[in-house]
Design an enzyme around this catalytic site. Structure first.
Site, PDB file in Angstrom:
ATOM      1  N   LYS A 199       8.047  -3.673  -5.285  1.00  0.00           N
ATOM      2  CA  LYS A 199       8.328  -2.286  -4.905  1.00  0.00           C
ATOM      3  C   LYS A 199       9.829  -2.122  -4.674  1.00  0.00           C
ATOM      4  O   LYS A 199      10.479  -3.045  -4.192  1.00  0.00           O
ATOM      5  CB  LYS A 199       7.610  -1.943  -3.588  1.00  0.00           C
TER       6      LYS A 199
ATOM      7  N   ARG B 242      -7.156  -2.896  -5.014  1.00  0.00           N
ATOM      8  CA  ARG B 242      -8.420  -2.820  -5.748  1.00  0.00           C
ATOM      9  C   ARG B 242      -8.917  -4.206  -6.125  1.00  0.00           C
ATOM     10  O   ARG B 242     -10.118  -4.413  -6.304  1.00  0.00           O
ATOM     11  CB  ARG B 242      -8.236  -1.927  -6.993  1.00  0.00           C
TER      12      ARG B 242
HETATM   13  N1  BES Z   1      -0.427   0.026  -0.846  1.00  0.00           N
HETATM   14  C1  BES Z   1      -0.096   0.758  -1.994  1.00  0.00           C
HETATM   15  C2  BES Z   1      -0.441   2.249  -1.902  1.00  0.00           C
HETATM   16  C3  BES Z   1       0.350   3.055  -0.914  1.00  0.00           C
HETATM   17  C4  BES Z   1       1.490   3.737  -1.315  1.00  0.00           C
HETATM   18  C5  BES Z   1      -0.078   3.178   0.376  1.00  0.00           C
HETATM   19  C6  BES Z   1       2.193   4.478  -0.401  1.00  0.00           C
HETATM   20  C7  BES Z   1       0.624   3.949   1.283  1.00  0.00           C
HETATM   21  C8  BES Z   1       1.751   4.603   0.905  1.00  0.00           C
HETATM   22  C9  BES Z   1      -0.837   0.204  -3.193  1.00  0.00           C
HETATM   23  O1  BES Z   1      -1.108  -1.155  -3.169  1.00  0.00           O
HETATM   24  C10 BES Z   1       0.027   0.431  -4.384  1.00  0.00           C
HETATM   25  O2  BES Z   1       1.058  -0.154  -4.446  1.00  0.00           O
HETATM   26  N2  BES Z   1      -0.423   1.290  -5.286  1.00  0.00           N
HETATM   27  C11 BES Z   1       0.303   1.615  -6.441  1.00  0.00           C
HETATM   28  C12 BES Z   1      -0.644   1.618  -7.597  1.00  0.00           C
HETATM   29  C13 BES Z   1       0.029   1.602  -8.922  1.00  0.00           C
HETATM   30  C14 BES Z   1       0.747   0.290  -9.138  1.00  0.00           C
HETATM   31  C15 BES Z   1      -1.006   1.804  -9.989  1.00  0.00           C
HETATM   32  C16 BES Z   1       0.929   2.983  -6.246  1.00  0.00           C
HETATM   33  O3  BES Z   1       0.328   3.833  -5.593  1.00  0.00           O
HETATM   34  O4  BES Z   1       2.045   3.190  -6.709  1.00  0.00           O
HETATM   35 MN    MN Z   2       0.485  -2.340  -3.887  1.00  0.00          MN
END
Ligand code: BES
Ligand code: MN
Ligand code: ZN
Length: 492
Positions: A276, A350
């Site tokens: 990230k 997931r």
């Molecule tokens: N933990 C994150 C989702 C999230 C984002 C929670 C912001 C709270 C605030 C999750 O694991 C994630 O990174 N999701 C990605 C999915 C994508 C890679 C398909 C996302 O939401 O960008």
């Molecule tokens: Mn994630």
């Protein structure tokens, strides 16, 4: 803080702060208003005129009694328009009374409830939960707690007689609030101290306090069970994964099949090798909010004792990049036997849920509800305050949405749009873990659906509301404990 019930006029009671809940517009709806205003020589009326106090939800006004009365201060707390009463009205009333008390260093607060056609038990439960949660603090990491001045006693004043049922409503409000506070504490805990092993240890402590059974599966057992998705997500971290299984069994079950709650417990989500950007990583200690909510709900369930068996499954791992981390391109076969091609290591929630949901199926449940801070896309769709609810069963979805409304939480149903399944097709494995950008929270839910078979199931994406950006109503800045009250209402 202790919350008690008293059928007496607030004006005659000795307390540091007297609060009157009043509705907007004509400042009516509180039977003690005229008495209090009279005692204070009309100060409540004239100050509210001068200060433009109009009784908006959560609005407050305080006047000093100048030592002439059995109370030090008197205050009005706005409850909004009578036509707009909701569960939030009473949560906010309780929260504001507690906040005013703490701000003015009151040890004892007396709150006179506004008159409404709402059932008194419901009102008392909501006000109590609001008061406890509005005064929630997370000060474990502060050198000074700052709690010296906090309220010791909140007395809720009613006009009718008190009864055992009414006291039970206050007790329930407290139990739910303490359970929500568990969820908040866990989200607020820094990831250096909260990782799968310590989370599991805390779950064990909680379980033994309230009498839940607990099983903690360590990596070697997880490997034997083929939980390679959960293990895979954790393999880049020094902190190894755990699967925690809590269970509540009632003395007399009216239903044969249990309810299973499953929570995503990523104690820190760096994204893994699909790292990230820094700004998106800042809050990622909250990525265990789903597991925190399951533990919080189980804490309440153990005490409120519904007539149905309930299991809570926590899928705990830390998602880190390293030489041992899973790679984009890897294919992993999880406990269900399905193979998953990883095209983004940041879609890790997931993956751990897939193994946990498969484990849940083994408990032959009547229904499964999973909770997860799963997608940023859900926040884009619904904003930061609303939980996204996906379900393969209309009755379950309606039930959950109804409970959310009753306890003052915002949930909205989202669709499991079939055509988007296309996005998850892999060239070499049974499925990919990530689809395209558009519909990102839906493809995440569709991925999970593959692992529940035909079982009645709901998936709650709490990515937005797991954290509160400010102190407002019963919420405090930081972890919110969202969905705990809704789960408890749905089950108990
Ligand atoms: N933990 C994150 C989702 C999230 C984002 C929670 C912001 C709270 C605030 C999750 O694991 C994630 O990174 N999701 C990605 C999915 C994508 C890679 C398909 C996302 O939401 O960008
Ligand atoms: Mn994630
Ligand atoms: Zn995540």
């Amino acid at each position: 803080m202790r919350v008690t019930l008293l059928s007496a006029d607030v004006g005659s009671v000795k307390s540091d702060l007297v609060c009157l809940g009043v509705f907007g517009g004509k400042k009516n709806g509180n039977l003690s208003y005229d008495t209090m205003n009279g005692l204070l020589g009309g100060a409540l009326g004239s100050v509210s005129k001068d200060d433009d106090f109009s009784g908006k939800p959560g609005e407050t006004l305080v006047v000093h009694s100048l030592g002439n009365h059995s109370f030090k201060r008197a205050s009005l707390i706005g409850c909004g328009k009578t036509s707009k009463i909701s569960a939030k009205t009473f949560l906010t009333l309780g929260a504001q009374a507690a906040r005013l008390g703490n701000k003015s260093a009151a040890k004892s607060v007396a709150l006179s409830l506004p008159e409404s056609d709402w059932d008194l038990e419901t009102v008392l439960e909501l006000v109590t939960r609001g008061a406890y949660l509005g005064s929630y603090r997370y000060d474990k990491y502060r050198s000074k707690s700052g709690r010296e001045n906090s309220i010791k006693k909140l007395t809720l004043h009613i006009t009718g007689k008190s009864s055992r049922k009414l006291s039970a409503a206050i007790t329930k409000g407290r139990i739910v609030a303490e359970s929500v506070a568990i969820g908040r504490d866990l989200v607020n805990e820094p990831p250096s101290d909260l990782y799968p092993q310590t989370f599991a240890a805390f779950a064990k402590k909680t379980a033994s306090k309230v009498g839940l059974k607990i099983k903690i599966l360590k990596p070697d057992q997880l490997a034997k069970m083929g939980m390679n998705l959960l293990l895979g997500v954790g393999q880049g971290s020094k902190q190894t994964p755990r699967l925690v299984h809590l269970s509540y069994k009632p003395a007399k079950a009216t239903k044969k099949k249990p309810i299973v709650l499953v929570g995503k417990g990523i104690t820190f989500d760096s994204g893994g090798l699909s790292l990230k950007p820094g700004a998106s990583m800042v809050d990622m200690k909250m990525d265990m909010g789903g597991a925190g909510a399951v533990l919080g709900a189980m804490n309440a369930i153990a005490q409120l004792k519904p007539n149905v068996a309930v299991h809570g499954i926590l899928a705990l791992a830390e998602n880190m990049p390293s030489g041992t981390a899973i790679r984009p391109g890897d294919v992993i076969k999880g406990a269900s036997g399905r193979t998953v091609e990883i095209n983004n290591t940041d879609a890790e929630g997931r993956l751990v849920l897939a193994d946990a949901l498969h484990y849940a199926l083994g408990l032959k449940p009547a229904k499964i509800i999973d909770l997860a801070t799963l997608t940023g896309a859900c926040m884009v769709a619904l904003g930061p305050h609303t939980v996204g609810c996906f379900s393969n069963d209309d009755e379950l979805a309606d039930g959950i949405l109804g409970s959310a409304n009753a306890v003052g939480e915002s949930f909205w149903r989202l669709p499991l749009t079939e055509v988007l399944k296309e996005q998850l097709k892999s060239d070499i494995a049974d499925t990919k873990n990530t689809g395209e950008r558009w519909g990102g929270s839906i493809t995440a839910a569709l991925f999970l659906q593959e692992f529940v078979g035909g079982t009645t199931w709901a998936h709650l994406d709490i990515a937005g509301p797991a954290l509160s950006g400010s102190n407002s109503g019963h919420l405090t800045k930081g972890g919110s404990g969202v969905a705990i009250a809704t789960l408890v209402d749905h089950i108990c």
